[in-house]
Design a protein around this motif. Structure first.
Motif, short mmCIF file in Angstrom:
data_model
loop_
_atom_site.label_atom_id
_atom_site.label_comp_id
_atom_site.label_asym_id
_atom_site.label_seq_id
_atom_site.Cartn_x
_atom_site.Cartn_y
_atom_site.Cartn_z
N ARG A 4 -23.66 -66.54 41.94
CA ARG A 4 -22.24 -66.83 42.11
C ARG A 4 -21.99 -68.13 42.85
O ARG A 4 -21.25 -69.00 42.39
N GLU A 102 -15.10 -67.76 41.28
CA GLU A 102 -15.03 -66.88 40.11
C GLU A 102 -15.23 -67.64 38.82
O GLU A 102 -15.75 -67.09 37.85
N MET A 103 -14.81 -68.90 38.80
CA MET A 103 -14.94 -69.68 37.58
C MET A 103 -14.90 -71.17 37.91
O MET A 103 -14.42 -71.58 38.97
N TRP A 105 -13.48 -74.73 36.09
CA TRP A 105 -12.47 -75.00 35.07
C TRP A 105 -12.15 -76.48 35.05
O TRP A 105 -12.18 -77.17 36.07
N ASN A 112 -9.83 -67.58 31.31
CA ASN A 112 -10.26 -66.22 30.98
C ASN A 112 -9.16 -65.22 31.31
O ASN A 112 -8.46 -65.35 32.30
N GLY A 168 -16.15 -73.28 29.22
CA GLY A 168 -15.88 -72.45 30.39
C GLY A 168 -17.15 -72.03 31.09
O GLY A 168 -18.21 -71.92 30.46
N THR A 170 -18.16 -69.02 34.04
CA THR A 170 -17.79 -67.93 34.94
C THR A 170 -18.96 -67.69 35.89
O THR A 170 -20.12 -67.68 35.45
N THR A 171 -18.66 -67.51 37.15
CA THR A 171 -19.72 -67.33 38.14
C THR A 171 -19.75 -65.88 38.59
O THR A 171 -18.74 -65.32 38.99
N ARG A 178 -19.36 -70.22 28.50
CA ARG A 178 -18.60 -69.91 27.29
C ARG A 178 -18.74 -71.09 26.34
O ARG A 178 -18.31 -72.21 26.65
#
Length: 916
Positions: A4, A102-103, A105, A112, A168, A170-171, A178
């Motif tokens: 993460r 969380e992401m 970008w 998402n 994309g 995501t962590t 993505r």
């Protein structure tokens, strides 16, 4: 450790042309070191000349500008190297923060879809219109080198035959890329920090449990890039049409989680044996070694050849991806093949409670030792959960706690939360068995009888208040009653704020309720005293603002003195309500209201004026507290910071909703009085009070008794029980509201001057029925731990009502009543949709089906009453006509309800006949 906090490393060069230098915070450093094992970490305050790679040699320098100056570190960079800076500028946003990402970008990438429209909108706005203050940007400068993500995307395209581009990141436990290609989006789960981690653990599970295939994403390719394993699967959910609803149903996600837990529990992989307890606890690395050893001693009772299965360990909606009618489960990295059968089933009640600060997962799991109802029929270690003896249930529940903590890191939990988990286990292991809980049927009976007791209390309290007001009206001038009304208004609003809902939060509380009650007493007494003192000082100003200079300050001061007493008494009263001890619950209110009324009447007869009511209220408040301590041992003040946080997080929105309800139920009076005048207000207020009576005497009473009962329900039982409560309540309310509408013209029995109020009664009777739906749903939402949603629903109703009433008030009081119906209709529909989303097990179809008898009865009653009135018309309404036709209507309603629902009616009768 997981990927993460190192997730943004996928955007850094895959093969830096020289040493890696990390100038980051202490939180990020160990995670990035796992991704770049040979990196050099610079200490805080590093300056040129200190230990570091030689100037001009570093292939990658990663700088957190919150900690280091970029220009100081730039000389370390090789000519062909890359400088990566976390700061105010850059192409990529680390959302929502570098410490809890969380992401990643960048503009042009899709956002998402999280759990619902509000979180999605919040995230979309945060990313597109700016960013949170805590979310840094990642800026890359220097040589243009391929990133790790670039190479992974290229390898995936080569193996799948569908070249794509990154859209994309995501962590999570893995970094998830993505990738968008011509054939659709692909999810690439990449292990950054652990090159030895199995690329696709789900494949191992599938070998042992082939029935799981429909719930696993289809694997497109497996591989390694720069020594790091990855697995590519179809991206779920697939891209949807523009007008389709993109957010999954939590109920569908939980159903899929239940199905997966059942499938896993159905395939035995082995059995427990010697050494199993030590191995099981050893995997919970976040738990201190001493605690692991102590827990392993408790778990040795499970080493007796109990069946084991695969378990997922984290089955919650975040790991269930819905795509149309299909659902797939992800995040199998921590799946375990040696779990006692049914561990996922024990975990799921705790996972349902995730996000509620007042509900600790370990406490939720351990509560199942004695409260077996939520998982009574779940197959655990070869038996139904309820068939195990308590010592074995305690050991199995502890095994589930270990499983929960195995999937958590210290960074995710935090030191304080981990200490709470350890303390919860210690208390559970040392606790003696509680007295047996009453069976569910007895709880339902106590709730039904409790509604009758609360109704009795309401009649006594309201009756006492009415007698006092009539006495004051007979002996005092109208201006004196105005002072009383203004003082009572200030006191009522203040009372809602006094304890911030912490007393009511005790009814819902998950955990040590007596310890939390002591904190609630401290909050209530403290805030009550502070607020009473503030109102005492502000009383002259308030009296002047309310145009009550002559005696208003004294009334306000006298009534606000009661706040600390009522706040402390409410804690005891709510503890009794939590235990369904309604008879003892009403004693303080009933007795004190009678005594207070007696004192007030005696003083006003002696010429004490309006202050007689004030003294009566003070006597009533003090006596309420004293009697509360008589029927229940006094709760002494105490303090626990975590309890206070949990009480306020639940009680704040709960109290906010009650405060908004007070405003909502009075704002129409203010608008009508201001625009249409006192005469119109009188017509409107009479119609409102008549139409509001079924809601006040039935809905408020039943929800007050049902709330603690619903709080005891877990999982889908909550939705089913809420449906029963809604059905019973609406079955009682609906015929009364329809009767008020049908007989609205009989309002002129009070005099022809009330003729203008006839249409108001008819419309507001419908409003009362719709308001009942909203109140019932909000009670269910509160029992589901969603008081904030309930408060938002109240706020929506208030804002909608303000807009509609202000727009139509110039057309008269009938138009205002129609506006009430419009606002309540919208809110009722929204409330039912929210119940479908947030109350597990609640079904709109199930509610509609259970209301068939009542709906049929209402239709028959309406048709019969209208037919009788048409066949036997009268020149003008009369009391005799009302009683005769009303009786016929009651029979017309009761007959079809009895024929269609006699079994449930008999059961309800048996519940009410049981002794208290």
């Amino acid at each position: 450790m997981g990927d993460r906090l190192a997730g943004f490393a996928v955007l850094l060069p895959a093969d830096p042309p020289g040493p890696v230098v990390l100038a980051v915070t202490d939180v990020l450093a160990p995670h990035l070191l796992a991704a770049f094992p040979a990196a050099t970490v610079l200490p805080p305050g590093w300056s040129a000349g200190a230990s570091a790679p030689p100037a001009g040699s570093a292939g990658l320098v990663l700088v957190d500008t919150r900690r280091h100056d970029v220009e100081t570190l730039r000389p370390l960079l090789a000519p062909e190297g890359v400088l990566a800076a976390l700061g105010e500028d850059g192409e990529y946003v680390v959302h929502p923060s570098a410490e809890s990402p969380e992401m990643l970008w960048r503009r042009g990438w899709p956002v998402n879809v999280p759990s619902g429209p509000v979180p999605w909108l919040r995230r979309r706005v945060a990313l597109a219109a700016g960013r949170p203050v805590t979310a840094p940007r990642l800026e890359l400068s220097g040589a243009s080198l391929p990133s790790l993500a670039d190479e992974v995307v290229a390898d995936v395209g080569q193996l799948t035959g569908d070249p794509g581009r990154l859209v994309g990141v995501t962590t999570a436990g893995h970094a998830v890329l993505r990738v968008r290609g011509d054939a659709g989006d692909v999810a690439v789960r990449l292990s950054l920090t652990d090159p030895d981690r199995a690329g696709d653990r789900a494949a191992r599970v599938l070998e042992d449990v082939p029935e799981l295939a429909p719930y696993l994403p289809r694997v497109l390719a497996l591989g390694r890039t720069r020594g790091r394993p990855w697995v590519a699967t179809e991206w779920k959910p697939r891209r949807r049409a523009a007008l389709s609803w993109p957010w999954p149903s939590p109920d569908q996600q939980w159903r899929a989680a239940d199905d997966v837990a059942s499938v896993l529990a159905g395939r035995i992989t082995g059995s427990t044996g010697p050494g199993w307890a030590d191995a099981w606890c050893a995997a919970a690395e976040v738990v201190p070694a001493a605690d692991r050893r102590r827990w392993a001693d408790e778990l040795r009772a499970l080493e007796g050849d109990l069946p084991t299965t695969w378990c997922h360990g984290d089955l919650w909606p975040g790991n269930v991806l819905v795509d149309g009618d299909t659902s797939v489960v992800i995040d199998w990295d921590n799946a375990s093949p040696d779990a006692p059968q049914g561990m996922d089933g024990l975990l799921m009640p705790a996972l349902r409670a995730a996000g509620d600060p007042s509900r600790l997962a370990s406490e939720e799991i351990l509560s199942l030792v004695d409260d077996v109802g939520p998982v009574a029929d779940t197959l655990v270690a070869g038996r139904r959960w309820s068939d195990w003896e308590r010592p074995m249930r305690r050991s199995l529940a502890l095994a589930a706690v270990v499983l929960y903590l195995r999937n958590r890191s210290l960074h995710d939990l935090g030191e304080e939360t981990l200490a709470r988990h350890l303390s919860a286990v210690t208390r559970a292991l040392e606790a003696s068995p509680p007295p047996p809980a009453p069976p569910a049927a007895d709880q339902a009976g106590r709730t039904a009888r409790g509604a009758l007791w609360l109704a009795t209390n309401g009649i006594v309290v309201k009756g006492a208040q009415t007698i006092v007001l009539l006495t004051l009206a007979a002996l005092l001038a109208p201006s004196a009653l105005g002072l009383v009304a203004l003082g009572t208004l200030v006191a009522n609003f203040s009372l809602q704020v006094t304890s911030l809902g912490t007393a009511s939060a005790l009814v819902y509380w998950r955990g040590d309720v007596l310890r939390a009650a002591r904190t609630a007493v401290t909050i209530g007494a403290g805030l009550g005293a502070v607020l009473a003192a503030a109102l005492w000082v502000a009383a002259p100003w308030l009296a002047s603002a309310l145009r009550a200079e002559d005696g208003g300050a004294a009334v306000i001061r006298g009534l606000t003195v009661t706040l600390p007493f009522l706040a402390v008494a409410s804690v005891t009263n709510e503890l009794l309500r939590r235990r369904l001890e309604f008879l003892r619950r009403i004693i303080p209110d009933t007795v004190s209201s009678v005594v207070g009324a007696t004192v007030a009447i005696a003083m006003v007869m002696q010429g004490s004026g309006v202050m007689a009511l004030v003294v009566g209220q003070v006597v009533q408040a003090v006596l309420t507290l004293v009697l509360a301590w008589v029927v229940h041992p006094p709760v002494l003040p105490g303090w626990d910071r975590e309890d206070a946080r949990g009480l306020l997080s639940y009680g704040g929105p709960y109290a906010g909703a009650n405060l908004l309800e007070l405003v909502q139920l009075n704002v129409d009076y203010l608008i009508v009085a201001r625009v249409l005048g006192a005469v119109a207000l009188g017509q409107y207020s009479l119609g409102f009070r008549l139409a509001f009576m079924p809601y006040l005497m039935i809905v408020v009473v039943i929800t007050g008794a049902a709330f603690p009962y619903l709080c005891r329900m877990r999982g889908r039982d909550l939705g089913r029980s809420a449906t029963v409560v809604m059905t019973a309540t609406l079955t009682l309310v609906a015929p009364l509201c329809v009767g008020l509408a049908v007989f609205a013209d009989h309002l002129v029995l009070l005099g022809d001057k009330w003729a203008d109020g006839v249409p108001v009664v008819g419309w507001l009777a419908l409003y009362a029925a719709l308001l009942s739906v909203g109140q019932l749903v909000q009670t269910s939402l509160n029992a589901a731990g969603r008081p904030a949603v309930s408060m938002c629903l109240r706020l929506t109703h208030l804002l909608l009502l303000l807009a509609i009433v202000w727009a139509v008030v110039h057309h008269g009081i009938a138009a205002v009543a129609v506006g009430q119906v419009l606002a309540a209709s919208v809110v009722a529909l929204v409330a039912l949709v929210l119940a479908r989303v947030f109350v597990p097990g609640f079904s709109l179809r199930g509610l509609a089906w259970s209301l068939r008898p009542a709906a049929t009865g209402v239709l028959v009653m309406t048709a019969v009453v209208l037919a009788v009135r048409r066949l036997f018309p009268v020149a003008e309404p009369s009391l005799t006509h009302l009683l005769v036709v009303g009786t016929i209507g009651v029979l017309a309603f009761a007959l079809p309800v009895w024929l269609l629902d006699r079994d449930n009616l008999r059961d309800a009768g048996r519940l009410l006949r049981r002794p208290t």
